[in-house]
Design a protein around this motif. Structure first.
Motif, PDB file in Angstrom:
ATOM      1  N   GLU A 197      11.160   1.038  -3.522  1.00 46.18           N
ATOM      2  CA  GLU A 197      10.469   0.550  -2.326  1.00 46.18           C
ATOM      3  C   GLU A 197       9.675  -0.721  -2.649  1.00 46.18           C
ATOM      4  O   GLU A 197       9.720  -1.703  -1.907  1.00 46.18           O
ATOM      5  CB  GLU A 197       9.522   1.630  -1.782  1.00 46.18           C
ATOM      6  CG  GLU A 197       8.781   1.207  -0.521  1.00 46.18           C
ATOM      7  CD  GLU A 197       7.789   2.270  -0.038  1.00 46.18           C
ATOM      8  OE1 GLU A 197       7.053   1.950   0.925  1.00 46.18           O
ATOM      9  OE2 GLU A 197       7.733   3.378  -0.616  1.00 46.18           O
ATOM     10  N   LEU A 227       8.058   4.938  -6.687  1.00 43.13           N
ATOM     11  CA  LEU A 227       7.846   3.853  -5.725  1.00 43.13           C
ATOM     12  C   LEU A 227       8.562   2.553  -6.134  1.00 43.13           C
ATOM     13  O   LEU A 227       8.499   1.563  -5.420  1.00 43.13           O
ATOM     14  CB  LEU A 227       6.351   3.575  -5.572  1.00 43.13           C
ATOM     15  CG  LEU A 227       5.540   4.672  -4.912  1.00 43.13           C
ATOM     16  CD1 LEU A 227       4.058   4.365  -5.004  1.00 43.13           C
ATOM     17  CD2 LEU A 227       5.963   4.826  -3.464  1.00 43.13           C
ATOM     18  N   LEU A 236      -4.789   5.502   1.316  1.00 43.78           N
ATOM     19  CA  LEU A 236      -3.809   4.569   0.756  1.00 43.78           C
ATOM     20  C   LEU A 236      -4.397   3.787  -0.412  1.00 43.78           C
ATOM     21  O   LEU A 236      -5.554   3.366  -0.363  1.00 43.78           O
ATOM     22  CB  LEU A 236      -3.339   3.584   1.829  1.00 43.78           C
ATOM     23  CG  LEU A 236      -2.620   4.158   3.041  1.00 43.78           C
ATOM     24  CD1 LEU A 236      -2.299   3.061   4.035  1.00 43.78           C
ATOM     25  CD2 LEU A 236      -1.347   4.870   2.625  1.00 43.78           C
ATOM     26  N   SER A 281       0.855  -1.189   0.000  1.00 46.59           N
ATOM     27  CA  SER A 281       0.000   0.000   0.000  1.00 46.59           C
ATOM     28  C   SER A 281       0.889   1.235   0.000  1.00 46.59           C
ATOM     29  O   SER A 281       1.985   1.243   0.543  1.00 46.59           O
ATOM     30  CB  SER A 281      -0.938  -0.005   1.212  1.00 46.59           C
ATOM     31  OG  SER A 281      -0.234  -0.206   2.401  1.00 46.59           O
ATOM     32  N   TYR A 282       0.361   2.277  -0.644  1.00 48.39           N
ATOM     33  CA  TYR A 282       1.121   3.528  -0.744  1.00 48.39           C
ATOM     34  C   TYR A 282       0.119   4.682  -0.756  1.00 48.39           C
ATOM     35  O   TYR A 282      -1.023   4.537  -1.176  1.00 48.39           O
ATOM     36  CB  TYR A 282       2.018   3.542  -1.980  1.00 48.39           C
ATOM     37  CG  TYR A 282       1.295   3.342  -3.280  1.00 48.39           C
ATOM     38  CD1 TYR A 282       0.880   4.425  -4.047  1.00 48.39           C
ATOM     39  CD2 TYR A 282       1.015   2.061  -3.751  1.00 48.39           C
ATOM     40  CE1 TYR A 282       0.215   4.235  -5.241  1.00 48.39           C
ATOM     41  CE2 TYR A 282       0.354   1.859  -4.946  1.00 48.39           C
ATOM     42  CZ  TYR A 282      -0.046   2.947  -5.690  1.00 48.39           C
ATOM     43  OH  TYR A 282      -0.700   2.774  -6.864  1.00 48.39           O
ATOM     44  N   PRO A 283       0.562   5.848  -0.273  1.00 49.00           N
ATOM     45  CA  PRO A 283      -0.353   6.985  -0.180  1.00 49.00           C
ATOM     46  C   PRO A 283      -0.639   7.602  -1.550  1.00 49.00           C
ATOM     47  O   PRO A 283       0.170   7.512  -2.467  1.00 49.00           O
ATOM     48  CB  PRO A 283       0.399   7.976   0.707  1.00 49.00           C
ATOM     49  CG  PRO A 283       1.830   7.609   0.573  1.00 49.00           C
ATOM     50  CD  PRO A 283       1.875   6.130   0.288  1.00 49.00           C
ATOM     51  N   THR A 284      -1.783   8.220  -1.645  1.00 53.16           N
ATOM     52  CA  THR A 284      -2.130   8.944  -2.867  1.00 53.16           C
ATOM     53  C   THR A 284      -1.323  10.235  -2.921  1.00 53.16           C
ATOM     54  O   THR A 284      -0.761  10.677  -1.912  1.00 53.16           O
ATOM     55  CB  THR A 284      -3.629   9.273  -2.901  1.00 53.16           C
ATOM     56  OG1 THR A 284      -3.924  10.146  -1.818  1.00 53.16           O
ATOM     57  CG2 THR A 284      -4.480   8.032  -2.844  1.00 53.16           C
ATOM     58  N   CYS A 285      -1.267  10.811  -4.064  1.00 56.04           N
ATOM     59  CA  CYS A 285      -0.490  12.057  -4.226  1.00 56.04           C
ATOM     60  C   CYS A 285      -1.148  13.229  -3.506  1.00 56.04           C
ATOM     61  O   CYS A 285      -0.476  14.141  -3.040  1.00 56.04           O
ATOM     62  CB  CYS A 285      -0.350  12.411  -5.704  1.00 56.04           C
ATOM     63  SG  CYS A 285       0.676  11.240  -6.601  1.00 56.04           S
ATOM     64  N   THR A 286      -2.455  13.211  -3.409  1.00 52.53           N
ATOM     65  CA  THR A 286      -3.163  14.360  -2.856  1.00 52.53           C
ATOM     66  C   THR A 286      -3.387  14.249  -1.352  1.00 52.53           C
ATOM     67  O   THR A 286      -3.432  15.254  -0.666  1.00 52.53           O
ATOM     68  CB  THR A 286      -4.529  14.524  -3.543  1.00 52.53           C
ATOM     69  OG1 THR A 286      -5.254  13.310  -3.417  1.00 52.53           O
ATOM     70  CG2 THR A 286      -4.334  14.877  -5.006  1.00 52.53           C
ATOM     71  N   ASN A 287      -3.498  13.034  -0.836  1.00 53.61           N
ATOM     72  CA  ASN A 287      -3.795  12.869   0.579  1.00 53.61           C
ATOM     73  C   ASN A 287      -3.007  11.675   1.102  1.00 53.61           C
ATOM     74  O   ASN A 287      -3.261  10.531   0.733  1.00 53.61           O
ATOM     75  CB  ASN A 287      -5.297  12.651   0.770  1.00 53.61           C
ATOM     76  CG  ASN A 287      -5.693  12.633   2.231  1.00 53.61           C
ATOM     77  OD1 ASN A 287      -4.838  12.594   3.121  1.00 53.61           O
ATOM     78  ND2 ASN A 287      -6.988  12.656   2.482  1.00 53.61           N
ATOM     79  N   GLU A 288      -2.076  11.923   2.007  1.00 59.04           N
ATOM     80  CA  GLU A 288      -1.222  10.860   2.498  1.00 59.04           C
ATOM     81  C   GLU A 288      -1.952   9.909   3.425  1.00 59.04           C
ATOM     82  O   GLU A 288      -1.450   8.831   3.732  1.00 59.04           O
ATOM     83  CB  GLU A 288      -0.003  11.459   3.207  1.00 59.04           C
ATOM     84  CG  GLU A 288       0.887  12.231   2.259  1.00 59.04           C
ATOM     85  CD  GLU A 288       2.361  12.006   2.538  1.00 59.04           C
ATOM     86  OE1 GLU A 288       2.683  11.243   3.457  1.00 59.04           O
ATOM     87  OE2 GLU A 288       3.161  12.579   1.805  1.00 59.04           O
ATOM     88  N   GLU A 289      -3.126  10.283   3.896  1.00 53.94           N
ATOM     89  CA  GLU A 289      -3.880   9.389   4.785  1.00 53.94           C
ATOM     90  C   GLU A 289      -4.687   8.367   3.993  1.00 53.94           C
ATOM     91  O   GLU A 289      -5.093   7.348   4.530  1.00 53.94           O
ATOM     92  CB  GLU A 289      -4.789  10.222   5.687  1.00 53.94           C
ATOM     93  CG  GLU A 289      -3.994  11.082   6.667  1.00 53.94           C
ATOM     94  CD  GLU A 289      -4.904  11.946   7.530  1.00 53.94           C
ATOM     95  OE1 GLU A 289      -6.118  11.709   7.568  1.00 53.94           O
ATOM     96  OE2 GLU A 289      -4.367  12.853   8.179  1.00 53.94           O
TER      97      GLU A 289
END
Length: 177
Positions: free
Chosen positions: A59, A56, A24, A14-22
């Motif tokens: 990672e 990414l 995923l 899982s990785y955060p979106t570009c607009t909202n790090e909360e």
């Protein structure tokens, strides 16, 4: 001995979106274990398929390589534990396993070992040489000449019969016209 088949395990990333790090993005990819290919290649295919950002890659590759190594280790440990249990419980045919290993070893060695003995060409050359210098050569040549003459006579007879039939056919054809 029962063959243990490869299994598919689900790799989760899982990785955060570009607009909202909360928020995923969650990625789940089935991976065959033990994995026979390159994890880097698999990462490239996954990134292209799911449109994962390039930043990414390192990672994702690290986590996938770690996942594959861990799952492969578990796979081998479970397989080996089952085999040891079967061995302890006398469920394995040790004699059959040894014979199979022996057969496979011999096949492998024979594949890469130098061939000892004569080749087909050498055997033919030796037989031909022996025949040419034997007293039976005259007899064999006389019999072969007789056979050749017989075959030639049969072919001439066949050709004569064909010619006669052709003439009869042509004659009969002229009569009915």
């Amino acid at each position: 001995m029962t063959a243990v088949q490869n299994t598919a395990k689900t790799f989760k990333f899982s990785y955060p979106t570009c607009t909202n790090e909360e928020v995923l993005f969650k990625l789940e990819v089935p991976v065959e274990i033990p994995h026979g290919g390159s994890t880097r290649e698999l990462v490239q295919r996954v990134m292209k398929m799911f449109h994962i950002p390039v930043y990414l890659e390192d990672e994702l590759n690290g986590k996938l390589a770690e996942f594959v190594a861990e799952e492969t280790k578990k796979f081998h440990n479970e397989r080996d534990a089952k085999l040891l249990d079967q061995l302890k419980n006398s469920e394995l045919n040790i004699e059959g396993i040894v014979k199979n290993w022996e057969k496979l070893f011999k096949e492998n060695v024979m594949e890469f070992a130098e061939q000892k003995g004569s080749s087909d060409e050498e055997v033919f050359a030796a037989a031909y040489h022996k025949l040419v210098h034997s007293p039976a050569l005259d007899t064999i040549l006389q019999v072969e000449a007789t056979y050749a003459q017989t075959v030639m006579n049969m072919l001439k007879s066949r050709d004569d019969d064909i010619e006669k039939l052709t003439q009869k056919y042509v004659f009969a054809l002229h009569l009915y016209q």
